[in-house]
Design a protein around this motif. Structure first.
Motif, PDB file in Angstrom:
ATOM      1  N   SER A  14      -2.521   4.751 -22.471  1.00 23.03           N
ATOM      2  CA  SER A  14      -3.487   5.238 -21.484  1.00 23.03           C
ATOM      3  C   SER A  14      -3.980   6.626 -21.885  1.00 23.03           C
ATOM      4  CB  SER A  14      -2.848   5.294 -20.096  1.00 23.03           C
ATOM      5  OG  SER A  14      -1.823   6.263 -20.066  1.00 23.03           O
ATOM      6  N   ASP A  15      -4.978   7.112 -21.169  1.00 25.94           N
ATOM      7  CA  ASP A  15      -5.539   8.425 -21.452  1.00 25.94           C
ATOM      8  C   ASP A  15      -4.591   9.538 -21.015  1.00 25.94           C
ATOM      9  OD1 ASP A  15      -7.848   7.249 -22.425  1.00 25.94           O
ATOM     10  OD2 ASP A  15      -8.856   7.298 -20.468  1.00 25.94           O
ATOM     11  N   TYR A  16      -4.747  10.689 -21.658  1.00 28.57           N
ATOM     12  CA  TYR A  16      -3.991  11.886 -21.293  1.00 28.57           C
ATOM     13  C   TYR A  16      -4.615  12.491 -20.036  1.00 28.57           C
ATOM     14  CZ  TYR A  16      -2.684  16.849 -21.601  1.00 28.57           C
ATOM     15  OH  TYR A  16      -2.251  18.118 -21.325  1.00 28.57           O
ATOM     16  N   ASN A  17      -3.817  12.690 -18.999  1.00 33.40           N
ATOM     17  CA  ASN A  17      -4.302  13.262 -17.750  1.00 33.40           C
ATOM     18  C   ASN A  17      -3.773  14.687 -17.597  1.00 33.40           C
ATOM     19  OD1 ASN A  17      -5.508  10.797 -16.138  1.00 33.40           O
ATOM     20  ND2 ASN A  17      -3.592  10.072 -17.032  1.00 33.40           N
ATOM     21  N   TYR A  18      -4.633  15.625 -17.248  1.00 32.08           N
ATOM     22  CA  TYR A  18      -4.186  16.985 -16.974  1.00 32.08           C
ATOM     23  C   TYR A  18      -5.084  17.618 -15.916  1.00 32.08           C
ATOM     24  CZ  TYR A  18      -8.058  18.801 -19.808  1.00 32.08           C
ATOM     25  OH  TYR A  18      -9.303  19.098 -20.290  1.00 32.08           O
ATOM     26  N   ARG A  76       2.087   5.498 -22.466  1.00 30.26           N
ATOM     27  CA  ARG A  76       1.679   4.865 -23.722  1.00 30.26           C
ATOM     28  C   ARG A  76       0.516   3.898 -23.481  1.00 30.26           C
ATOM     29  NH1 ARG A  76       6.259   1.948 -27.074  1.00 30.26           N
ATOM     30  NH2 ARG A  76       6.692   4.129 -27.617  1.00 30.26           N
ATOM     31  N   GLN A 136       0.307  17.650 -15.995  1.00 29.56           N
ATOM     32  CA  GLN A 136      -0.101  16.746 -17.071  1.00 29.56           C
ATOM     33  C   GLN A 136       0.846  15.555 -17.138  1.00 29.56           C
ATOM     34  OE1 GLN A 136       0.324  18.826 -20.868  1.00 29.56           O
ATOM     35  NE2 GLN A 136       1.735  20.271 -19.908  1.00 29.56           N
ATOM     36  N   LYS A 144       1.155  11.344 -19.185  1.00 25.36           N
ATOM     37  CA  LYS A 144       0.569  10.330 -20.061  1.00 25.36           C
ATOM     38  C   LYS A 144       1.532   9.160 -20.204  1.00 25.36           C
ATOM     39  CE  LYS A 144      -1.680   9.621 -24.560  1.00 25.36           C
ATOM     40  NZ  LYS A 144      -1.163   8.246 -24.676  1.00 25.36           N
ATOM     41  N   GLU A 195      -4.465   9.713 -10.027  1.00 22.51           N
ATOM     42  CA  GLU A 195      -4.793  11.130 -10.012  1.00 22.51           C
ATOM     43  C   GLU A 195      -3.776  11.894  -9.163  1.00 22.51           C
ATOM     44  OE1 GLU A 195      -8.765  11.592  -8.666  1.00 22.51           O
ATOM     45  OE2 GLU A 195      -9.642  10.381 -10.269  1.00 22.51           O
ATOM     46  N   ASP A 251      -3.412   5.481 -14.446  1.00 23.20           N
ATOM     47  CA  ASP A 251      -4.598   6.329 -14.266  1.00 23.20           C
ATOM     48  C   ASP A 251      -4.640   6.988 -12.894  1.00 23.20           C
ATOM     49  OD1 ASP A 251      -5.629   5.700 -16.837  1.00 23.20           O
ATOM     50  OD2 ASP A 251      -6.355   3.775 -16.054  1.00 23.20           O
TER      51      ASP A 251
END
Length: 733
Positions: free
Chosen positions: A455-459, A453, A449, A451, A515, A513
């Motif tokens: 931006s979206d939370y990625n997990y 500031r 995970q 993140k 991956e 963002d």
């Protein structure tokens, strides 16, 4: 468990179970801690015979009618004085899950650090650069451990070869090494109370570079106290020329840049204190460290020529970085019983980083200042259990958490907050089938995970799989196969939600963002020992799909240098490595490889490469002579770019006598124009960069080391200090 009179485990003692008439029933070799297990024994009366070099043989009668756990068996030191013995057998002993390597007298005498000894061992397939302190194989970086605990550069650099009893090479790691690609574990001798003071210094000739270290250690019963300090610095110049083409919508811009004057310099200081307490049941270790790194006033002055500007102009690029990193680490190893062991490590550090960069080109001005606070917590726990039918199991839990808070001023004013977390839970099952075949199945999950500031939370939750099979064809031959699927998070600085001006035409931009990257690794190796030869033939595949690479695109009148997550990377290799012990004085190592790399996605390309290396060691009395050479190489990286690295070679001579070690060497002795080349061709941007770095040209070095022992002889401690500075600052590249 086999122990000595000081209640310390005796490594690799021999255990034999016989009937009362001495008929052999079963045999085993104890592990590095003195543990052993005899399985599938029928009920009856037996004699247990335990022997080890330097100890009296222990014989004990026993009746077995069920599972039996023995109290620790104590061997007494032998008082017999042996005549000189000539051993003609191999020093490489293939065991079911590792290769046990016994350093000989010459290899130990002519080495000062752990890297020196590892280089002298000449393990097939292992590439050791003792000057830079790197260990690798065709699979990647080799992890280094000391007495089962992971070590870093400073720790191995200060490891005294005469205190190394054995070296374990795990080419298929299991147990506590689960998750590693390959492992070298140094097993050190345990001595009684006493202490020592050691100093060493290395100074380059040809350009300014030095590394100086000191250590003091004192032992008291089961506790040792160690203090380390050191200073290193480097300063050199380089020359570079770069041709670029920018494909803007309004037309192409051609730019040529040539270095007129440049300077790269840095220095580092560190201090560490260690308290270690060990018994035969557990080890407790605590460490505090402080590292300071400074790279002040690095600059390059360049002549910039645009096709549309016949006169050209001058550009100046300056950077200044400074970092402070205090850290603390707690480690514990607990032997719960003869079959169970538990270890845990908790490490935390705080880093303060300052970064300044200015760029001037004609009337164009750019300035960036970044101030960062970076926090890291790292926990690693392992539990291992030996079962009753040639099998074992274990579980590993690891969590790494990082937080970065950065303030940017200058051209771009912003506050950036980034946090990343990765939790790995892995289980393993290992099975031995008879004396020839073994396998390991390791599986688990990775929770990733991060993140930034704004931006979206990625997990992501992804499976982790490791399958290994090892077939011992004979005592001198083995065939191994491995497959591993894993993943990793992007580099922290690449996730920054900020922009940085590189020059008048380019902007560096992070991508919050991005991956995760998925990795797929498979390889097969065949090992053969024939007389004085050790041979390894190997094939491997490494794939990353998808993986993170650089990204280039046009935005108005600027070229944006950023990052993307849709690239695929494939690398296949075939390797041959041979070591030959001509006699006690002369050792040779040669290796060759073929490599094919392919990149697909937005920026596609491929590259094939053939190369090799050779190393020669000759020992004579107190002197050691070394010659090495490496072929030029070509590669394409995952990021992507093409590189060409020139051939390199060198020689050294060292003198070792009692507590003194003096070494002098030279690298690329007759070359003054060795160039590294990097290039890329995309539909929006092309570049061809040639670098003539002073550190890669003809240079030499002198190293002097001295150790003073006081009290009773004691084992050397190691600088277990991580000098890598953590940072998520986005820096212009």
């Amino acid at each position: 468990m086999i122990i000595d009179e000081n209640k310390e485990g005796i490594s690799y003692s021999t255990i034999q179970l016989t009937l009362k008439d001495s008929t052999f029933v079963k045999g085993e070799v104890a592990d590095s801690l003195g543990n052993f297990l005899l399985k599938d024994i029928q009920n009856g009366d037996y004699l247990l015979r335990v022997s080890a070099m330097g100890y009296e043989t222990h014989i004990e009668a026993m009746n077995i009618n069920s599972d039996k756990t023995l109290s620790p068996l104590t061997l007494k030191k032998s008082e017999v004085v042996l005549n000189d013995v000539v051993v003609t057998g191999t020093s490489f002993i293939r065991q079911k899950d590792r290769v046990l390597i016994l350093p000989d007298k010459q290899q130990v005498k002519h080495a000062y650090s752990g890297y020196d000894l590892l280089y002298n061992l000449m393990i097939p397939g292992i590439d050791v650069d003792k000057r830079k302190g790197t260990v690798s194989s065709f699979k990647g970086t080799v992890s280094l451990y000391i007495d089962g605990k992971k070590a870093d550069y400073r720790e191995v650099q200060n490891l005294q070869p005469k205190d190394i009893e054995k070296v374990e090479y795990f080419d298929m790691p299991t147990g506590q090494y689960m998750g590693e690609t390959e492992v070298i574990n140094y097993i050190t001798k345990k001595k009684e109370t006493g202490g020592y003071v050691a100093v060493d210094g290395t100074q380059n000739i040809g350009y300014l570079k030095g590394d100086y270290n000191a250590v003091v250690k004192v032992n008291h019963k089961n506790t040792s106290y160690s203090f380390f300090g050191g200073y290193s610095m480097e300063k050199y110049s380089d020359k570079a020329s770069k041709q670029e083409i920018f494909h803007f919508q309004d037309g192409d811009i051609n730019r040529n840049t040539k270095t007129q004057d440049a300077q790269t310099k840095d220095n580092q200081q560190y201090f560490q204190a260690i308290i270690n307490n060990s018994t035969d049941k557990r080890t407790l270790n605590g460490k505090v460290s402080l590292v300071h790194t400074d790279a002040p006033d690095n600059y390059s002055m360049n002549q910039v020529q645009y096709v549309t500007d016949a006169n050209g102009t001058t550009s100046t690029n300056r950077t200044d970085t400074k970092s402070w990193m205090p850290s603390i680490e707690l480690y514990g190893y607990f032997k719960l019983d003869a079959k169970q062991a538990l270890s845990a490590m908790l490490k935390g550090n705080y880093t303060n980083n300052e970064y300044d960069r200015s760029y001037i080109e004609d009337t164009y001005r750019s300035f960036t200042h970044a101030d960062e606070d970076f926090y890291t917590i790292d926990f690693n726990g392992n539990y291992n259990l030996n079962l009753n039918h040639n099998n074992s199991t274990g579980i590993q839990l690891r969590h790494i958490h990082q937080i970065s808070n950065s303030d940017y001023t200058g051209d771009y004013v912003a506050q950036n907050h980034l946090w990343t977390g990765e939790t790995l839970l892995k289980g393993q099952y290992n099975q031995q089938f008879g004396q020839k075949f073994s396998m390991s199945l390791q599986a688990g999950a990775d929770f990733l995970q991060y993140k930034t500031r704004g931006s979206d939370y990625n997990y992501y939750i992804t499976p982790w799989i490791y399958v290994m099979a090892n077939y011992r064809i004979t005592d001198k031959q083995s065939l191994m196969f491995m497959f591993n699927k894993a993943n990793s998070n992007p580099v922290s600085s690449w996730l920054s939600a900020v922009d940085q001006n590189i020059d008048s035409l380019q902007i560096q931009r992070g991508n919050p963002d991005l991956e995760k990257a998925n990795y797929y690794v498979a390889f097969m190796t065949y090992n053969l020992q024939v007389s004085k030869f050790n041979i390894q033939v190997a094939g491997s595949y490494f794939g990353a799909a998808p993986t993170v690479s650089y990204d280039y695109y046009i935005e108005g009148s600027k070229l944006i240098n950023s990052y993307q997550s849709d690239a695929n990377y494939h690398n296949a290799q075939a390797n041959l490595s041979v070591t030959y012990r001509v006699n006690d004085n002369l050792r040779l190592r040669a290796s060759g490889y073929y490599q094919y790399t392919k990149m697909t996605g937005k920026f596609a390309g491929d590259q094939s490469n053939v190369g090799g290396s050779i190393d020669v060691n000759y020992f004579w009395k107190d002197f050691a002579f070394n010659v090495y050479g490496k072929s030029p190489s070509k590669s394409v990286s995952m990021y992507p770019s093409y590189t060409k690295t020139p051939a390199s070679y060198g020689a050294s001579i060292s003198w070792s006598h009692k507590n003194w070690n003096i070494e002098a060497g030279t690298n690329n002795t007759f070359n003054k124009h060795l160039e590294n080349v990097e290039y890329l061709n995309t539909n929006v941007y092309q570049f061809h960069n040639t670098v003539l770095n002073k550190s890669n040209q003809a240079n030499g070095y002198v190293k002097v080391a001295y150790t003073f022992d006081f009290g009773k002889k004691t084992s050397r401690d190691q600088k277990n200090i991580d000098t890598n500075i953590n940072s998520a600052i986005l820096k212009a590249r």
